[in-house]
Scaffold this active site. Structure first.
Site, mmCIF file in Angstrom:
data_model
loop_
_atom_site.group_PDB
_atom_site.id
_atom_site.type_symbol
_atom_site.label_atom_id
_atom_site.label_comp_id
_atom_site.label_asym_id
_atom_site.label_seq_id
_atom_site.Cartn_x
_atom_site.Cartn_y
_atom_site.Cartn_z
ATOM 1 N N ASP A 337 0.828 -1.202 0.000
ATOM 2 C CA ASP A 337 0.000 0.000 0.000
ATOM 3 C C ASP A 337 0.871 1.263 0.000
ATOM 4 O O ASP A 337 1.996 1.256 0.493
ATOM 5 C CB ASP A 337 -0.880 -0.037 1.254
ATOM 6 N N GLU A 366 1.641 0.274 -4.934
ATOM 7 C CA GLU A 366 0.645 1.278 -5.308
ATOM 8 C C GLU A 366 1.315 2.642 -5.490
ATOM 9 O O GLU A 366 1.777 3.250 -4.527
ATOM 10 C CB GLU A 366 -0.441 1.381 -4.231
#
Length: 625
Positions: A337, A366
């Site tokens: 993330d 990400e």
């Protein structure tokens, strides 16, 4: 009694006097023989650890700034035998404290951990909203959010690991080959804990999702079917209610720690003056020092403390935690993330150590950027001006996702829109390895693609078919196959992550069986199933050469070629009947050949022209269906 007189038993006594030791266990046989244990116990810094287990040596012991922590550096020799042993904590005048520790034998060698690649299609699931397989764990007494309410988009709804396990047949039958679940670790937050990104224990499955055994079972069942489990991890931040936030081990364990500790009793989370979300500071040669600093050390949001990866103990803790989960759950990949937010040198170290240990593994990071230059910067093999080496195999292609939507929403000027897609793909010259980039039509943080395309079914099919045809690793969000949408409040995270129909007892609509679905939903589900199952066995799409032709007269044609398999993807934006002149594509070598339409099964002769009666995507193949 002197230190030299302290006795250390040679056989393990099953006893755990210490509150917390992490990692809870480890393995023998790693390339890296080093292990650092975090020990948390009242005033443990006054105690001296001893170990008597063949091959295990304490190299160094560190005290935290808090007296309740010790960090123990171990060296695990190649000759070390798997088994249990005691860590003996000794203090003059006190009875020994014992903690039983275990070094396990690895189930598989490092090379056997296979990651995801361009042959896969990943099914992204928000687990609280997918299926409730075990209603008994919906509410766990003692946790800060003790209720569920399916009427509240930001409350817990009860989906769990067992719900995913119960529907693996559906996922496999659709044609997906990997599952990425949003985080399943404990999020003991007072509200909105359903999303999983405010972790409060990095070594525990949230009991409202199930147990560690459930998670391992999910991974094993996927592996038995030739599928992979991708774990969503968060290195940038934790949840405000993480167990260590009441007793931080060092003065720099989190970023802006002094400010937090000064205001801990009345924390409002106002970090606006010290937070910068301009991720371009990672690459910007003109960026100011303050902007760079506030990007990497600023808090993501007020309830998610920003972890300080420049602290070497935090860095080691995070790397070991990732490896622990890879081994424990036999993972087929990690999705990291908020990849550009932590210290970028640490992220290179984190990815590098994982990939060194597991050379066939995969990590996707990400990077929510619409600029291919920024996306490419993070991919391993990039020729970066600053010499940065990321060790990251797969960034995410937010740029191409946006171009696809913009292109298909441009109804008036045919080629202008299609050229956006064409030129977007042409940007692949910048990437070190385009086929290792992850592409997607939507995800858990953005409006459903059906919403983005204003409810246009044909355009949604075009977006999905093109996404699945590109030299990329595709990811599809759960429910996209049945046209789930957020029309009522576009972009609302709670609505984006709506319940999958049929995942709860007494649901009137069941998308797993098809019961109650509307015709358009069934049409899309069938369409995607055919494309996915063709793709599953298509070497041309997995690793074939890509050739595309500039859009002309509202038609964009892309080919994927591998040996005797040629796959043709045609995007036609013409509403009226149109003929496509095939002489332009002579270099592909299809003249006179018969191809099959992978959706209808109809045979198409590649000869002079192709006639199209309606707008949409057409997929043809020389491969037998």
């Amino acid at each position: 009694m002197s230190k030299e007189e302290f006795s250390v038993p040679s056989e393990a006594i099953e006893q755990n006097d210490i509150n917390r030791v992490e990692p809870m266990h480890w393995w023998i046989g790693f390339k890296n023989p080093k292990l650092q244990l975090l020990v948390h116990h009242p005033n443990i810094s006054k105690w001296e650890p001893k170990i008597a287990h063949q091959g295990v040596v304490i190299k160094k012991v560190y005290q935290g700034d808090s007296p309740n922590y010790l960090f123990i550096d171990l060296h695990i020799a190649e000759s070390t035998v798997a088994g249990k042993f005691n860590i003996i904590f000794q203090k003059e005048g006190e009875k020994d404290l014992l903690h039983t520790y275990e070094l396990k034998k690895r189930q598989s060698p490092s090379d056997d951990f296979k990651g995801f690649d361009s042959s896969d299609v990943v099914y992204l699931i928000t687990p609280d909203r997918f299926a409730n397989g075990n209603p008994k764990n919906d509410v766990v007494l003692g946790m800060k959010e003790e209720t569920i309410s399916r009427k509240d988009n930001y409350a817990r709804h009860g989906g769990d690991i067992q719900g995913i396990i119960n529907h693996l047949d559906y996922i496999e039958d659709m044609g997906f080959t990997a599952i990425w679940s949003c985080p399943l670790l404990t999020n003991d937050m007072p509200e909105s804990s359903y999303h999983g990104y405010a972790i409060t224990d990095y070594y525990q499955i949230d009991p409202r999702y199930g147990t560690l055994e459930d998670y391992v079972s999910l991974s094993l069942k996927l592996k038995e079917s030739g599928m992979k489990l991708i774990m969503d991890q968060v290195a940038n931040h934790c949840g405000l209610e993480h167990w260590w936030m009441k007793d931080l081990p060092f003065k720099d364990w989190i970023n802006h720690q002094a400010h937090y500790e000064e205001n801990i009793e009345h924390w409002t989370g106002n970090m606006s003056k010290t937070t910068n979300h301009k991720r371009t500071t990672n690459q910007d040669i003109y960026a100011s020092k303050i902007d760079k600093e506030n990007m990497s050390v600023g808090w993501f949001v007020s309830v998610m403390p920003d972890l300080n990866q420049r602290n070497p103990f935090m860095a080691r803790y995070t790397i070991q935690n990732s490896i622990w989960w890879i081994e424990t759950a036999n993972l087929g990949g990690i999705r990291q993330d908020t990849y550009p937010y932590p210290d970028k040198d640490f992220m290179s170290q984190w990815a590098g150590e994982i990939m060194t240990e597991y050379p066939n593994f995969s990590i996707v990071g990400e990077e929510w950027s619409l600029n291919p230059l920024l996306i490419g910067y993070w991919q391993d093999g990039a020729n970066n001006r600053d010499g940065y080496k990321s060790n990251l195999k797969s960034p995410m292609d937010f740029a191409m996702q946006r171009l696809i939507v913009e292109a298909l929403n441009e109804e008036e000027q045919w080629d202008t829109g299609l050229i956006k897609m064409y030129e977007g793909l042409a940007n692949d010259f910048h990437y070190a390895s385009p086929k290792d980039i992850m592409i997607f039509p939507d995800n858990h943080d953005m409006s459903r693609v059906f919403t983005q395309l204003h409810g246009n079914l044909v355009n949604t099919k075009m977006a999905l078919s093109y996404t699945l045809t590109l030299p990329r690793i595709p990811q599809i969000y759960y429910g996209t196959e049945i046209l789930m949408h957020d029309f009522d409040k576009p972009g609302d995270h709670g609505l984006i992550r709506s319940d999958f129909p049929g995942g709860w007892a007494n649901d009137k609509v069941n998308a797993f069986s098809g019961e109650g679905l509307k015709p358009d939903q069934m049409n899309m589900q069938s369409f995607l199933k055919k494309v996915l199952n063709y793709r599953k066995n298509s070497k041309a799409i997995h690793k074939g050469k890509t050739v595309h032709f500039a859009p002309k007269n509202g038609i964009y044609v892309l080919f994927r070629l591998h040996k005797d398999e040629t796959f043709v993807h045609i995007l036609n934006k013409n509403i009226d009947e149109v003929d496509l002149d095939l002489s332009r594509f002579k270099e592909i070598g299809l003249d006179g050949k018969s191809l099959k339409n992978i959706i209808t099964g109809a045979t198409v002769k590649w000869d002079k022209t192709l006639k199209f009666n309606t707008k949409g995507s057409v997929m043809l193949t020389t491969k037998k269906l």
